[in-house]
Design a protein around this motif. Sequence first.
Motif, PDB file in Angstrom:
ATOM      1  N   TYR B 103       0.840  -1.187   0.000  1.00  0.00           N
ATOM      2  CA  TYR B 103       0.000   0.000   0.000  1.00  0.00           C
ATOM      3  C   TYR B 103       0.881   1.244   0.000  1.00  0.00           C
ATOM      4  CZ  TYR B 103      -3.734  -3.239   0.934  1.00  0.00           C
ATOM      5  OH  TYR B 103      -4.621  -4.274   0.826  1.00  0.00           O
ATOM      6  N   PHE B 104       0.567   2.148  -0.906  1.00  0.00           N
ATOM      7  CA  PHE B 104       1.371   3.344  -1.105  1.00  0.00           C
ATOM      8  C   PHE B 104       0.818   4.549  -0.375  1.00  0.00           C
ATOM      9  CE2 PHE B 104       4.603   2.632  -4.414  1.00  0.00           C
ATOM     10  CZ  PHE B 104       4.307   1.326  -4.741  1.00  0.00           C
ATOM     11  N   GLY B 105       1.721   5.411   0.048  1.00  0.00           N
ATOM     12  CA  GLY B 105       1.338   6.715   0.546  1.00  0.00           C
ATOM     13  C   GLY B 105       1.104   7.674  -0.609  1.00  0.00           C
ATOM     14  N   PRO B 106       0.702   8.903  -0.303  1.00  0.00           N
ATOM     15  CA  PRO B 106       0.379   9.879  -1.347  1.00  0.00           C
ATOM     16  C   PRO B 106       1.609  10.480  -2.012  1.00  0.00           C
ATOM     17  CG  PRO B 106       0.122  10.858   0.808  1.00  0.00           C
ATOM     18  CD  PRO B 106       0.436   9.417   1.051  1.00  0.00           C
ATOM     19  N   GLY B 107       2.777  10.249  -1.416  1.00  0.00           N
ATOM     20  CA  GLY B 107       4.005  10.759  -2.020  1.00  0.00           C
ATOM     21  C   GLY B 107       4.422  12.115  -1.469  1.00  0.00           C
ATOM     22  N   THR B 108       5.713  12.374  -1.578  1.00  0.00           N
ATOM     23  CA  THR B 108       6.284  13.695  -1.280  1.00  0.00           C
ATOM     24  C   THR B 108       6.878  14.215  -2.573  1.00  0.00           C
ATOM     25  OG1 THR B 108       6.836  13.230   1.035  1.00  0.00           O
ATOM     26  CG2 THR B 108       8.095  14.961  -0.061  1.00  0.00           C
ATOM     27  N   ARG B 109       6.444  15.381  -2.991  1.00  0.00           N
ATOM     28  CA  ARG B 109       7.023  15.977  -4.197  1.00  0.00           C
ATOM     29  C   ARG B 109       8.189  16.854  -3.795  1.00  0.00           C
ATOM     30  NH1 ARG B 109       6.189  16.274  -9.291  1.00  0.00           N
ATOM     31  NH2 ARG B 109       4.108  15.344  -9.258  1.00  0.00           N
ATOM     32  N   LEU B 110       9.365  16.446  -4.193  1.00  0.00           N
ATOM     33  CA  LEU B 110      10.580  17.207  -3.895  1.00  0.00           C
ATOM     34  C   LEU B 110      10.995  17.985  -5.133  1.00  0.00           C
ATOM     35  CD1 LEU B 110      13.099  17.892  -2.147  1.00  0.00           C
ATOM     36  CD2 LEU B 110      14.174  15.848  -3.124  1.00  0.00           C
ATOM     37  N   THR B 111      11.176  19.261  -4.955  1.00  0.00           N
ATOM     38  CA  THR B 111      11.673  20.121  -6.034  1.00  0.00           C
ATOM     39  C   THR B 111      12.994  20.721  -5.586  1.00  0.00           C
ATOM     40  OG1 THR B 111       9.411  20.666  -6.711  1.00  0.00           O
ATOM     41  CG2 THR B 111      11.176  22.098  -7.516  1.00  0.00           C
ATOM     42  N   VAL B 112      14.018  20.489  -6.374  1.00  0.00           N
ATOM     43  CA  VAL B 112      15.340  21.040  -6.085  1.00  0.00           C
ATOM     44  C   VAL B 112      15.618  22.147  -7.092  1.00  0.00           C
ATOM     45  CG1 VAL B 112      17.801  20.553  -5.823  1.00  0.00           C
ATOM     46  CG2 VAL B 112      16.107  18.803  -5.241  1.00  0.00           C
ATOM     47  N   THR B 113      15.895  23.341  -6.566  1.00  0.00           N
ATOM     48  CA  THR B 113      16.108  24.494  -7.461  1.00  0.00           C
ATOM     49  C   THR B 113      17.573  24.941  -7.449  1.00  0.00           C
ATOM     50  OG1 THR B 113      15.581  26.060  -5.715  1.00  0.00           O
ATOM     51  CG2 THR B 113      13.751  25.283  -7.070  1.00  0.00           C
TER      52      THR B 113
END
Lengths: 112, 113
Positions: B103-113
């Motif tokens: 079962y998966f979680g909703p995710g973390t969106r990582l943005t590297v600038t």
Amino acid sequence: DQQVKQNSPSLSVQEGRISILNCDYTNSMFDYFLWYKKYPAEGPTFLISISSIKDKNEDGRFTVFLNKSAKHLSLHIVPSQPGDSAVYFCAASTNNFNKFYFGSGTKLNVKP
Amino acid sequence: AAGVIQSPRHLIKEKRETATLKCYPIPRHDTVYWYQQGPGQDPQFLISFYEKMQSDKGSIPDRFSAQQFSDYHSELNMSSLELGDSALYFCASSFRDRGHEQYFGPGTRLTVT
């Protein structure tokens, strides 16, 4: 090395008809195969799985077929509904479940 | 029913910074997996833990480390962030006796600038 492959990036089906999503694998050591459904901005949702000792598993409108000799499995959705529109991922694992290999996904569009 | 919880949901970091992603598995689940999904790509397995011990490792850079704690939550630590680390990071959990149901979680969106 892509051990699980979904060669169709997209599929379009009319509501009420059958959707057939295909998946091929290369590793004969896989023991379990799974299908996931993914909507944008959400995590994949587990749909149905099949053990390598079976050739068919059914759950409601979803049926997964496994052809071990061809290293091929398919997910049948009957009847297809507009809410089924999503990306479907095929995944595989050995029976220690330490690691899962995913295909690249097939985007299903069910037209009303 | 309780699901897999991931925090934060979104994270913006600059190059060379560090990031820590957290995952709280479904209660009584003993196995945690981390995946990285780049744009238009399939989820790539990074690392898994069973009963707080690492059970397998995939294409995880040396700059990343992870662990599972006594309460079964897991953290993915990412250092010296690069632009290419920008992705969705999913955590999944399962109960080993039913390991084929992940079962998966909703995710973390990582943005590297």
